[in-house]
Design a protein around this motif. Structure first.
Motif, mmCIF file in Angstrom:
data_model
loop_
_atom_site.group_PDB
_atom_site.id
_atom_site.type_symbol
_atom_site.label_atom_id
_atom_site.label_comp_id
_atom_site.label_asym_id
_atom_site.label_seq_id
_atom_site.Cartn_x
_atom_site.Cartn_y
_atom_site.Cartn_z
ATOM 1 N N THR A 179 -31.767 -14.377 -26.240
ATOM 2 C CA THR A 179 -31.472 -12.946 -26.159
ATOM 3 C C THR A 179 -30.244 -12.735 -25.283
ATOM 4 N N ASN A 180 -29.666 -11.539 -25.382
ATOM 5 C CA ASN A 180 -28.561 -11.201 -24.477
ATOM 6 C C ASN A 180 -29.109 -10.374 -23.319
ATOM 7 N N SER A 194 -30.146 -19.849 -18.839
ATOM 8 C CA SER A 194 -29.175 -18.797 -19.118
ATOM 9 C C SER A 194 -27.766 -19.371 -19.091
ATOM 10 N N LEU A 217 -26.483 -14.963 -22.050
ATOM 11 C CA LEU A 217 -27.506 -15.332 -23.021
ATOM 12 C C LEU A 217 -28.637 -16.054 -22.297
ATOM 13 N N THR A 270 -36.408 -18.437 -28.100
ATOM 14 C CA THR A 270 -35.776 -17.159 -28.412
ATOM 15 C C THR A 270 -34.567 -17.000 -27.510
ATOM 16 N N ASP A 324 -21.264 -11.761 -22.226
ATOM 17 C CA ASP A 324 -22.726 -11.683 -22.359
ATOM 18 C C ASP A 324 -23.388 -12.792 -21.556
ATOM 19 N N ASP A 333 -29.118 -7.367 -22.763
ATOM 20 C CA ASP A 333 -29.747 -6.108 -23.170
ATOM 21 C C ASP A 333 -31.099 -6.327 -23.850
ATOM 22 N N GLY A 334 -31.515 -7.589 -23.967
ATOM 23 C CA GLY A 334 -32.779 -7.905 -24.621
ATOM 24 C C GLY A 334 -32.673 -8.043 -26.125
ATOM 25 N N ARG A 335 -31.460 -7.966 -26.660
ATOM 26 C CA ARG A 335 -31.266 -8.116 -28.107
ATOM 27 C C ARG A 335 -31.424 -9.577 -28.497
ATOM 28 N N THR A 336 -32.203 -9.836 -29.543
ATOM 29 C CA THR A 336 -32.396 -11.206 -30.006
ATOM 30 C C THR A 336 -31.145 -11.681 -30.741
ATOM 31 N N VAL A 337 -30.579 -12.764 -30.231
ATOM 32 C CA VAL A 337 -29.363 -13.356 -30.789
ATOM 33 C C VAL A 337 -29.710 -14.472 -31.763
#
Length: 145
Positions: free
Chosen positions: A119-120, A41, A98, A117, A96, A122-126
Motif C-alpha cells: 500500500t502507499n 517500507s 510504500l 499487500t 510515496d 494513503d492506504g491505497r493498495t498498489v
C-alpha cells in the motif's frame, strides 16, 4: 536461549537485514516482524521511476519479495521462495512511501504460503503478491544453548 517466538523472530529479522545489501540499497526498512509476519517500507525515489513517471514494477516486486522473505524466515529456519505471483493495482509515485505487509497463510512441513499487500501512505493498495516458501537446511541466526 530463545524459547520466546517473538524474540526469535526479532533476532532472525535483525540477522537477515544485516546480511541484505539489496534491501538496504533500496532504502527498505524492516518496520515490524513477528512469527509469520513482516512489514517493510520503502520511499519511491526518482531513480525508481519508469518511462511513465511511476514506480517501476520491479521495485514494487522487490519490496513485496523482501517482506515475504523476512516473514517466512521469521521462525529462524532458512527458507527460500519457491514461487510467487504479483498483481499491480495502482501506480506508485515519486515520494510515496510504500509499505509491504506479509502475512503467513499456511505453514505445513517445509512449505508455506504468504500473502503480501503493498500500500502507499494513503492506504491505497498498489499490489497484491502471493509467495510460496520452502524450508531448506540451517538456521538464520545462531542461538545459544
Amino acid at each position: 536461549m530463545h524459547s520466546d517466538p517473538q524474540a526469535l523472530a526479532e533476532l532472525a529479522g535483525k540477522t537477515m537485514y544485516e546480511r541484505d545489501p539489496a534491501s538496504q540499497a533500496l532504502g527498505m526498512l524492516l518496520d515490524e516482524i513477528r512469527p509469520g509476519y513482516a512489514r517493510m517500507s520503502m520511499r519511491v525515489r526518482g531513480d525508481m521511476l519508469n518511462g511513465h513517471a511511476t514506480c517501476h514494477g520491479g521495485y514494487i516486486f522487490m519490496l513485496a519479495d523482501s517482506a515475504f522473505a523476512f516473514a517466512c524466515n521469521s521462525h529462524n529456519f532458512n527458507t527460500v521462495g519457491a514461487g510467487c505471483s504479483i498483481d499491480y493495482l495502482a501506480p506508485g509515485r515519486e515520494g510515496d512511501v510504500l509499505v509491504a505487509e506479509a502475512v503467513e497463510q499456511a505453514l505445513q512441513g517445509k512449505t508455506g504460503v504468504y500473502d503480501i499487500t503493498v500500500t502507499n501512505q494513503d492506504g491505497r493498495t498498489v499490489a497484491l503478491f502471493r509467495g510460496k516458501s520452502h524450508r531448506v537446511s540451517g538456521m538464520v541466526a545462531e542461538v545459544g544453548q
